[in-house]
Design a protein around this motif. Sequence first.
Motif, PDB file in Angstrom:
ATOM      1  N   TYR A 198      36.019  41.110  47.141  1.00  0.00           N
ATOM      2  CA  TYR A 198      36.080  41.388  45.709  1.00  0.00           C
ATOM      3  C   TYR A 198      37.453  41.014  45.149  1.00  0.00           C
ATOM      4  O   TYR A 198      37.561  40.401  44.074  1.00  0.00           O
ATOM      5  CB  TYR A 198      35.776  42.859  45.441  1.00  0.00           C
ATOM      6  CG  TYR A 198      35.906  43.256  43.997  1.00  0.00           C
ATOM      7  CD1 TYR A 198      34.919  42.917  43.072  1.00  0.00           C
ATOM      8  CD2 TYR A 198      37.024  43.968  43.546  1.00  0.00           C
ATOM      9  CE1 TYR A 198      35.039  43.281  41.733  1.00  0.00           C
ATOM     10  CE2 TYR A 198      37.154  44.332  42.213  1.00  0.00           C
ATOM     11  CZ  TYR A 198      36.159  43.978  41.308  1.00  0.00           C
ATOM     12  OH  TYR A 198      36.275  44.325  39.990  1.00  0.00           O
ATOM     13  N   ALA A 199      38.519  41.381  45.880  1.00  0.00           N
ATOM     14  CA  ALA A 199      39.872  41.059  45.429  1.00  0.00           C
ATOM     15  C   ALA A 199      40.089  39.553  45.323  1.00  0.00           C
ATOM     16  O   ALA A 199      40.855  39.083  44.482  1.00  0.00           O
ATOM     17  CB  ALA A 199      40.901  41.672  46.373  1.00  0.00           C
ATOM     18  N   ASP A 206      29.097  44.453  41.127  1.00  0.00           N
ATOM     19  CA  ASP A 206      27.828  45.034  41.577  1.00  0.00           C
ATOM     20  C   ASP A 206      27.769  45.098  43.089  1.00  0.00           C
ATOM     21  O   ASP A 206      27.335  46.108  43.669  1.00  0.00           O
ATOM     22  CB  ASP A 206      26.651  44.222  41.036  1.00  0.00           C
ATOM     23  CG  ASP A 206      26.448  44.403  39.537  1.00  0.00           C
ATOM     24  OD1 ASP A 206      27.062  45.336  38.973  1.00  0.00           O
ATOM     25  OD2 ASP A 206      25.693  43.615  38.939  1.00  0.00           O
ATOM     26  N   GLU A 207      28.208  44.037  43.747  1.00  0.00           N
ATOM     27  CA  GLU A 207      28.186  43.998  45.211  1.00  0.00           C
ATOM     28  C   GLU A 207      29.206  44.987  45.785  1.00  0.00           C
ATOM     29  O   GLU A 207      28.953  45.637  46.802  1.00  0.00           O
ATOM     30  CB  GLU A 207      28.488  42.581  45.701  1.00  0.00           C
ATOM     31  CG  GLU A 207      28.240  42.355  47.183  1.00  0.00           C
ATOM     32  CD  GLU A 207      26.775  42.432  47.567  1.00  0.00           C
ATOM     33  OE1 GLU A 207      26.483  42.734  48.752  1.00  0.00           O
ATOM     34  OE2 GLU A 207      25.912  42.205  46.687  1.00  0.00           O
ATOM     35  N   LEU A 208      30.354  45.092  45.128  1.00  0.00           N
ATOM     36  CA  LEU A 208      31.370  46.041  45.585  1.00  0.00           C
ATOM     37  C   LEU A 208      30.856  47.475  45.476  1.00  0.00           C
ATOM     38  O   LEU A 208      30.994  48.275  46.418  1.00  0.00           O
ATOM     39  CB  LEU A 208      32.643  45.881  44.759  1.00  0.00           C
ATOM     40  CG  LEU A 208      33.775  46.876  45.059  1.00  0.00           C
ATOM     41  CD1 LEU A 208      34.292  46.705  46.486  1.00  0.00           C
ATOM     42  CD2 LEU A 208      34.916  46.719  44.059  1.00  0.00           C
ATOM     43  N   ILE A 497      44.861  40.371  52.308  1.00  0.00           N
ATOM     44  CA  ILE A 497      44.396  38.992  52.106  1.00  0.00           C
ATOM     45  C   ILE A 497      45.520  38.007  52.399  1.00  0.00           C
ATOM     46  O   ILE A 497      45.331  37.003  53.103  1.00  0.00           O
ATOM     47  CB  ILE A 497      43.887  38.818  50.661  1.00  0.00           C
ATOM     48  CG1 ILE A 497      42.553  39.553  50.470  1.00  0.00           C
ATOM     49  CG2 ILE A 497      43.734  37.332  50.317  1.00  0.00           C
ATOM     50  CD1 ILE A 497      42.176  39.725  49.011  1.00  0.00           C
ATOM     51  N   LEU A 498      46.698  38.287  51.865  1.00  0.00           N
ATOM     52  CA  LEU A 498      47.835  37.377  52.061  1.00  0.00           C
ATOM     53  C   LEU A 498      48.247  37.320  53.523  1.00  0.00           C
ATOM     54  O   LEU A 498      48.587  36.249  54.041  1.00  0.00           O
ATOM     55  CB  LEU A 498      49.005  37.821  51.185  1.00  0.00           C
ATOM     56  CG  LEU A 498      48.743  37.721  49.667  1.00  0.00           C
ATOM     57  CD1 LEU A 498      49.810  38.463  48.886  1.00  0.00           C
ATOM     58  CD2 LEU A 498      48.673  36.255  49.241  1.00  0.00           C
ATOM     59  N   GLN A 499      48.203  38.456  54.205  1.00  0.00           N
ATOM     60  CA  GLN A 499      48.509  38.453  55.637  1.00  0.00           C
ATOM     61  C   GLN A 499      47.463  37.650  56.408  1.00  0.00           C
ATOM     62  O   GLN A 499      47.809  36.873  57.309  1.00  0.00           O
ATOM     63  CB  GLN A 499      48.551  39.897  56.151  1.00  0.00           C
ATOM     64  CG  GLN A 499      48.915  40.010  57.633  1.00  0.00           C
ATOM     65  CD  GLN A 499      49.104  41.455  58.059  1.00  0.00           C
ATOM     66  OE1 GLN A 499      50.173  42.017  57.914  1.00  0.00           O
ATOM     67  NE2 GLN A 499      48.050  42.055  58.590  1.00  0.00           N
TER      68      GLN A 499
END
Length: 602
Positions: A198-199, A206-208, A497-499
């Motif tokens: 999602y991020a 909706d999925e989240l 995410i960045l990691q």
Amino acid sequence: MTDSRLSAITQRIEARSADSRAAYLERIAGMGEQGPHRGQLSCSNLAHGFAACSEQDKQALTLTESANVGIVNAYNDMLSAHQPLGEYPELVKRAAHGVGCTAQVAGGVPAMCDGVTQGTPGMELSLFSRDIIAGSTAIALSHNMFDGALCLGVCDKIVPGLLIGALSFGHLPIIFAPAGPMTSGLSNKEKAAVRQQYAEGKVGRDELLKAESAAYHGEGTCTFYGTANSNQMLMEVMGVHIPGAAFEPPGTEMRNALTVAATERLCKITALGNEYTPFGHVVDAKCIVNAIVALLATGGSTNHSIHWIAIARAAGILIDWQDFNDLSAITPLVARVYPNGSADVNHFHAAGGTGYVIRTLLDNGLLHEDVKTNWGEGLRHYTQEPQLDNGRLTYIDGVSSSADTDVLRPADDAFSAEGGLRLMEGNLGRSVIKISAVAPEHQVVEAPAVVFDDQTELAAAFEAGELEKDFIAVVRFQGPAANGMPELHKLTPFLGILQDRGFKVALVTDGRMSGASGKVPAAIHLTPEALSGGPIAKVRTDDLLRLDATTGELQCLVDAGEWNSREAAVRTGDGSEQGTGRELFAHMRRAVSEAESGATVF
């Protein structure tokens, strides 16, 4: 035999606390000398206290020969973990009547949910709610109608607040009774994956929401090993529950039997009987050390590096982050529960749970066995497993081996030789870091700082693509005096995410992370905080920072002369914190202590 290193740390705490502990014990002894307090009430006082009771209960309360249990309840039906507590008072009253005693609801305490308020202004009330709960507990018990108290609560600030309040009435026996975890739904790993998707914009809201609702789907505590479930592990090892109470789900015959047994036990240990067990004598230095060891051995919530300092001080015991650090160095990590593994607390419970953790730590000398508990002398009681025999609670020897060594291991063959909570020090101040879920290759980060004065700024920078690089996020003005020290768990998906994309990232903040602190290295609770002119307020974007969780080093690598001459940044805005009731807590922000002193107004 108790490990000599554990004994040495405990003796250090006892010596440091000698005067304050003696003063506490003297105070509660003075309260206890008066006998059943309702016997000291005037006729008018007493009549007010039992006006709504049945005639049978009025007669019992008049004679003061049988115990009257005060129920302090954190019930509400918005919070899934506390919704089951609505049925407890009637169950407790029936159980008390069954042994010739009485019970009354002494009062309620607020119970807010960090899961609901995460990332919103309401989260700025979260930490302060602990001290409000403590005060509410004291108000409930101040009527002096009670020979003992049953505290009903589960989640993040509620149990610490109940403990602090209960310790002001340490002459009374006090037992805690939880509601238990919800049944397992969508796994925590799958839920976290959807959050990251999602991020990144890969799935919609909706999925989240579908994933979140599948994870948090019914009554009971959230099933990850965050602050709420850490609370329950610590209640067991402190001997504040009855044995085996922590992780039985709500609504079962066993859960009801545990609550009945807690009530019956409480009636037996008041000053009216032969097993008087004042709460202030249960919670001593050994008890507090046992709690910290259990926290570290199971990879529990970082929030407790604040809460248990405040709880200990309420009992006259002085602890600090050095004690946490030194205990972590000798405590093996025996559990892998999300976020430190893939299992949830139901899996942990099935694999052996609290009883097995306590047994393996005792067997390796890593807990104090010679303690007073609500179930009797000695912690070994809490290795037993509850069973039902024709509806009555009985106990058998608990398991001596783990049913799943991917989740629970013996202390002499642990997942890690250390507990994974470290004290971080350097020219930025003092902080703590939890590394039990951080991979070794991510435990040292040296990178330029990117400074934010609000967590929403980091989210905006991520969305704008400005963080595709190695960096250490410095999120400041998040301390207790600034805005109540909110959790910053909403930052986890962005940094994760960045990691995952290969960047070296970390977080440094004077705020808190969630009890579900995970895979990104985060030096948190930084003290002194920015609002007080702490060194974090000197950091500028592009300063080179070094976070080394292996050595406990947290440094801004700027020339010492320049660093010493720098002015601390000042928070923009008036800092009035208006809206969502925050204006009502201004007096607490002005009075609160630093994080390493428990972030408390007491």
